[in-house]
Design a protein around this motif. Sequence first.
Motif, PDB file in Angstrom:
ATOM      1  N   LEU A 150     -34.637  38.337 -43.433  1.00  0.00           N
ATOM      2  CA  LEU A 150     -33.223  38.724 -43.429  1.00  0.00           C
ATOM      3  C   LEU A 150     -32.368  37.630 -42.797  1.00  0.00           C
ATOM      4  CD1 LEU A 150     -33.481  42.519 -42.502  1.00  0.00           C
ATOM      5  CD2 LEU A 150     -33.081  41.492 -44.748  1.00  0.00           C
ATOM      6  N   GLN A 151     -32.904  36.972 -41.782  1.00  0.00           N
ATOM      7  CA  GLN A 151     -32.173  35.859 -41.169  1.00  0.00           C
ATOM      8  C   GLN A 151     -32.042  34.690 -42.144  1.00  0.00           C
ATOM      9  OE1 GLN A 151     -33.450  34.598 -37.281  1.00  0.00           O
ATOM     10  NE2 GLN A 151     -33.769  36.693 -36.552  1.00  0.00           N
ATOM     11  N   GLN A 153     -31.754  34.897 -45.323  1.00  0.00           N
ATOM     12  CA  GLN A 153     -30.693  35.231 -46.264  1.00  0.00           C
ATOM     13  C   GLN A 153     -29.318  35.059 -45.624  1.00  0.00           C
ATOM     14  OE1 GLN A 153     -33.305  38.476 -48.820  1.00  0.00           O
ATOM     15  NE2 GLN A 153     -31.287  39.044 -48.118  1.00  0.00           N
ATOM     16  N   ASP A 154     -29.222  35.306 -44.326  1.00  0.00           N
ATOM     17  CA  ASP A 154     -27.949  35.090 -43.629  1.00  0.00           C
ATOM     18  C   ASP A 154     -27.566  33.615 -43.641  1.00  0.00           C
ATOM     19  OD1 ASP A 154     -27.692  37.773 -43.100  1.00  0.00           O
ATOM     20  OD2 ASP A 154     -28.561  37.651 -41.091  1.00  0.00           O
ATOM     21  N   HIS A 155     -28.591  32.731 -43.590  1.00  0.00           N
ATOM     22  CA  HIS A 155     -28.335  31.286 -43.539  1.00  0.00           C
ATOM     23  C   HIS A 155     -28.433  30.624 -44.915  1.00  0.00           C
ATOM     24  CE1 HIS A 155     -29.277  32.217 -39.313  1.00  0.00           C
ATOM     25  NE2 HIS A 155     -28.549  31.160 -39.017  1.00  0.00           N
ATOM     26  N   GLY A 156     -28.913  31.347 -45.914  1.00  0.00           N
ATOM     27  CA  GLY A 156     -28.975  30.797 -47.261  1.00  0.00           C
ATOM     28  C   GLY A 156     -30.110  29.833 -47.519  1.00  0.00           C
ATOM     29  N   CYS A 157     -31.138  29.825 -46.681  1.00  0.00           N
ATOM     30  CA  CYS A 157     -32.289  28.949 -46.906  1.00  0.00           C
ATOM     31  C   CYS A 157     -33.482  29.478 -46.130  1.00  0.00           C
ATOM     32  CB  CYS A 157     -31.981  27.507 -46.511  1.00  0.00           C
ATOM     33  SG  CYS A 157     -31.687  27.279 -44.741  1.00  0.00           S
ATOM     34  N   THR A 158     -34.650  28.958 -46.453  1.00  0.00           N
ATOM     35  CA  THR A 158     -35.883  29.324 -45.757  1.00  0.00           C
ATOM     36  C   THR A 158     -36.408  28.098 -45.015  1.00  0.00           C
ATOM     37  OG1 THR A 158     -37.387  28.651 -47.533  1.00  0.00           O
ATOM     38  CG2 THR A 158     -36.427  30.863 -47.685  1.00  0.00           C
ATOM     39  N   PRO A 159     -37.411  28.275 -44.142  1.00  0.00           N
ATOM     40  CA  PRO A 159     -38.061  27.093 -43.569  1.00  0.00           C
ATOM     41  C   PRO A 159     -38.605  26.199 -44.685  1.00  0.00           C
ATOM     42  CG  PRO A 159     -38.740  29.075 -42.398  1.00  0.00           C
ATOM     43  CD  PRO A 159     -37.954  29.536 -43.590  1.00  0.00           C
ATOM     44  N   SER A 160     -38.525  24.902 -44.492  1.00  0.00           N
ATOM     45  CA  SER A 160     -38.909  23.969 -45.558  1.00  0.00           C
ATOM     46  C   SER A 160     -40.357  24.143 -45.990  1.00  0.00           C
ATOM     47  CB  SER A 160     -38.673  22.521 -45.099  1.00  0.00           C
ATOM     48  OG  SER A 160     -39.424  22.232 -43.927  1.00  0.00           O
ATOM     49  N   VAL A 161     -41.220  24.605 -45.075  1.00  0.00           N
ATOM     50  CA  VAL A 161     -42.631  24.761 -45.430  1.00  0.00           C
ATOM     51  C   VAL A 161     -42.808  25.809 -46.526  1.00  0.00           C
ATOM     52  CG1 VAL A 161     -43.117  26.548 -43.698  1.00  0.00           C
ATOM     53  CG2 VAL A 161     -44.951  25.024 -44.452  1.00  0.00           C
ATOM     54  N   PHE A 162     -41.847  26.736 -46.637  1.00  0.00           N
ATOM     55  CA  PHE A 162     -41.942  27.748 -47.679  1.00  0.00           C
ATOM     56  C   PHE A 162     -41.792  27.147 -49.072  1.00  0.00           C
ATOM     57  CE2 PHE A 162     -41.593  32.473 -46.731  1.00  0.00           C
ATOM     58  CZ  PHE A 162     -42.443  32.371 -45.638  1.00  0.00           C
ATOM     59  N   ALA A 163     -41.161  26.002 -49.144  1.00  0.00           N
ATOM     60  CA  ALA A 163     -40.951  25.360 -50.435  1.00  0.00           C
ATOM     61  C   ALA A 163     -42.166  24.545 -50.882  1.00  0.00           C
ATOM     62  CB  ALA A 163     -39.721  24.466 -50.387  1.00  0.00           C
TER      63      ALA A 163
END
Length: 283
Positions: A150-151, A153-163
Amino acid sequence: DVCSSDLKAQLYQEHQDARKRTLRNWQNALKDDPKALGRWLRARDVVPIRGVVGTQGILDTPQSIASEIKTFWENFWNQNQFVDPENVAQRLRNHAHVPHQNIDWEAPSLELLVAVFRAADGAAGGDGFAGRELRHLPEAAISLFRQLALQWQDHGCTPSVFAHTRMVNFGKPGKVSADGLLPLDGCRPISVLTSFWRLWGTAWMRSPSVKAWMSTLPSSVVAGTGADSLFTAAQVFAKLGHQRYAGSMDFTKCYDLMIPCGTAALLEAGGWPRGLVQVIAYM
């Protein structure tokens, strides 16, 4: 010596029991899942791949194959960069489906997310966590993951490792030669993202919010429950029989040429939450 002999006998018995369990599970899978039987029958006719045919001849090491595949896709994308992404995005915005009713967008509940985790059964991504492992996470850990998601989505991105993505390549049907050689363009690449992201996406797709949004789509273009896409296809073939002609679009490599910003533009114009759309585009 007696202890050693007893230990060997115990290990042998455990090995035999494990083999029987594996065989029994396999037999049950064939009985309960018709698709499993089909996969097993098709696998019997698969020719083992012993090498990939590249520009420099036959490649048979992981490093050389990976290098040639990387070069192949770089050349493919460089040759197909003839579309302006922003132009595509704007066209999609102009033709986006906007529901006539208000959608109450709420993130997947903890109860729904736990149910999705408990049924997880996917391959591991770059982080090495397979679905069958994550299904055993305690509810407190799943709740913490939900708070983090949820956080994001608040910031519009995920930790880079998720990519980070693990890519595997399968041989396309009919592309493997009789002697087990596969041409580069016969490789079908599959990108495997982290299981955490895939489970979060599954939870969103099963959420009341997304279901409500999808219920507003024209039934002729929706596959699945309550759709009439099969009826629409039958109508097309019926007209083909009478009119003796039909038009079709060439979808060759269409997935490989998708433009992420276009997908994001389409979803946002369709009313999806901006933070969720940004996360989807980032991934």
